[in-house]
Design an enzyme around this catalytic site. Structure first.
Site, PDB file in Angstrom:
ATOM      1  N   HIS A   1      -2.813  -1.064  -2.922  1.00  9.07           N
ATOM      2  CA  HIS A   1      -4.045  -0.124  -2.780  1.00  9.07           C
ATOM      3  C   HIS A   1      -4.023   0.931  -3.689  1.00  9.07           C
ATOM      4  O   HIS A   1      -2.903   1.831  -3.374  1.00  9.07           O
ATOM      5  CB  HIS A   1      -4.217   0.164  -1.392  1.00  9.07           C
ATOM      6  CG  HIS A   1      -4.295  -1.115  -0.447  1.00  9.07           C
ATOM      7  ND1 HIS A   1      -3.996  -1.114   0.837  1.00  9.07           N
ATOM      8  CD2 HIS A   1      -4.892  -2.258  -0.602  1.00  9.07           C
ATOM      9  CE1 HIS A   1      -4.156  -2.313   1.365  1.00  9.07           C
ATOM     10  NE2 HIS A   1      -4.687  -3.211   0.397  1.00  9.07           N
TER      11      HIS A   1
ATOM     12  N   SER B   1       0.843  -1.276  -0.130  1.00  7.85           N
ATOM     13  CA  SER B   1      -0.028   0.050   0.040  1.00  7.85           C
ATOM     14  C   SER B   1       0.902   1.243   0.113  1.00  7.85           C
ATOM     15  O   SER B   1       1.684   1.379  -0.895  1.00  7.85           O
ATOM     16  CB  SER B   1      -0.679  -0.026   1.353  1.00  7.85           C
ATOM     17  OG  SER B   1      -1.823   0.961   1.172  1.00  7.85           O
TER      18      SER B   1
ATOM     19  N   ASP C   1      -4.444  -5.080   5.902  1.00  9.88           N
ATOM     20  CA  ASP C   1      -4.858  -5.998   4.738  1.00  9.88           C
ATOM     21  C   ASP C   1      -3.700  -6.694   4.557  1.00  9.88           C
ATOM     22  O   ASP C   1      -2.451  -6.217   4.534  1.00  9.88           O
ATOM     23  CB  ASP C   1      -5.286  -5.272   3.372  1.00  9.88           C
ATOM     24  CG  ASP C   1      -5.657  -6.020   2.362  1.00  9.88           C
ATOM     25  OD1 ASP C   1      -6.169  -7.167   2.689  1.00  9.88           O
ATOM     26  OD2 ASP C   1      -5.697  -5.700   1.203  1.00  9.88           O
TER      27      ASP C   1
END
Length: 188
Positions: free
Chosen positions: A40, A13, A132
């Site tokens: 992401h 991310s 995540d």
């Protein structure tokens, strides 16, 4: 003895472009394994495949629904789609609900890759600012696959690596340089 690695899945991310720029461009055009990547990104169209396609010797593309996974490709999850690996080792895209506010979700890719590849998959969690990927990396480890996490102190954002290590204590924390060497070693 564990089977050779047949696929690598990567999740990242915040700070992802810089981290991936240290891992992917150095791989030779003859690199034999597929690499599937979730980053992401905002729901608008992502340019990651274009950006890395210009930097890498490997073939780089946005994943397509029902596409066969081929060696020597880097597949990026398209923005606003979950990327999954199906049992026939094909890719699937989904617009199911976000996981931990993320679509694409690292967990969804990693869990489906663990189901499809079992102990022949390697999961790598890089820099990021949420949790995540932690559950997905644990799924890979529980299936007998290899679990690697970027050293949290080296990550641009340490939340994702720290969460992954907490959820998957058997994961190996490595620097980006060591991860790059490991990715190369899996090819032999």
């Amino acid at each position: 003895m564990t089977r050779p690695i047949e696929a690598i899945v990567v999740g990242a991310s915040a700070g992802a472009v810089q981290a991936l720029s240290r891992l992917l461009p150095n791989l030779p055009a003859t690199y034999p394994l597929p690499i599937l990547v979730v980053v992401h990104v905002p729901p608008e169209r992502s340019e990651l495949a274009t950006l890395f396609g210009a930097k890498c010797r490997l073939r780089v593309k946005d994943a397509e629904d029902k596409e066969s996974i081929r060696p020597g490709y880097v597949y990026f999850a398209p923005s606003d789609y979950h990327l999954l690996v199906e049992d026939q080792r094909t890719l699937a895209l989904s617009v199911d609900e976000p996981v931990l506010y993320s679509r694409p979700s690292v967990d969804i890719l990693f869990e489906s890759a663990a189901d499809a590849f079992g102990d022949a998959v390697a999961g790598i969690i890089l820099t990021g600012a949420n949790e995540d990927g932690a559950a997905g990396l644990a799924a890979i480890a529980n299936a007998g696959g290899r679990a690697i996490v970027q050293q949290p102190h080296e990550a641009f954002a340490s939340a994702m690596p720290l969460a992954a290590l907490a959820r998957c204590p058997q994961a190996e924390p490595l620097t980006l340089d060591a991860i790059a060497r490991q990715i190369e070693a899996w090819a032999s």
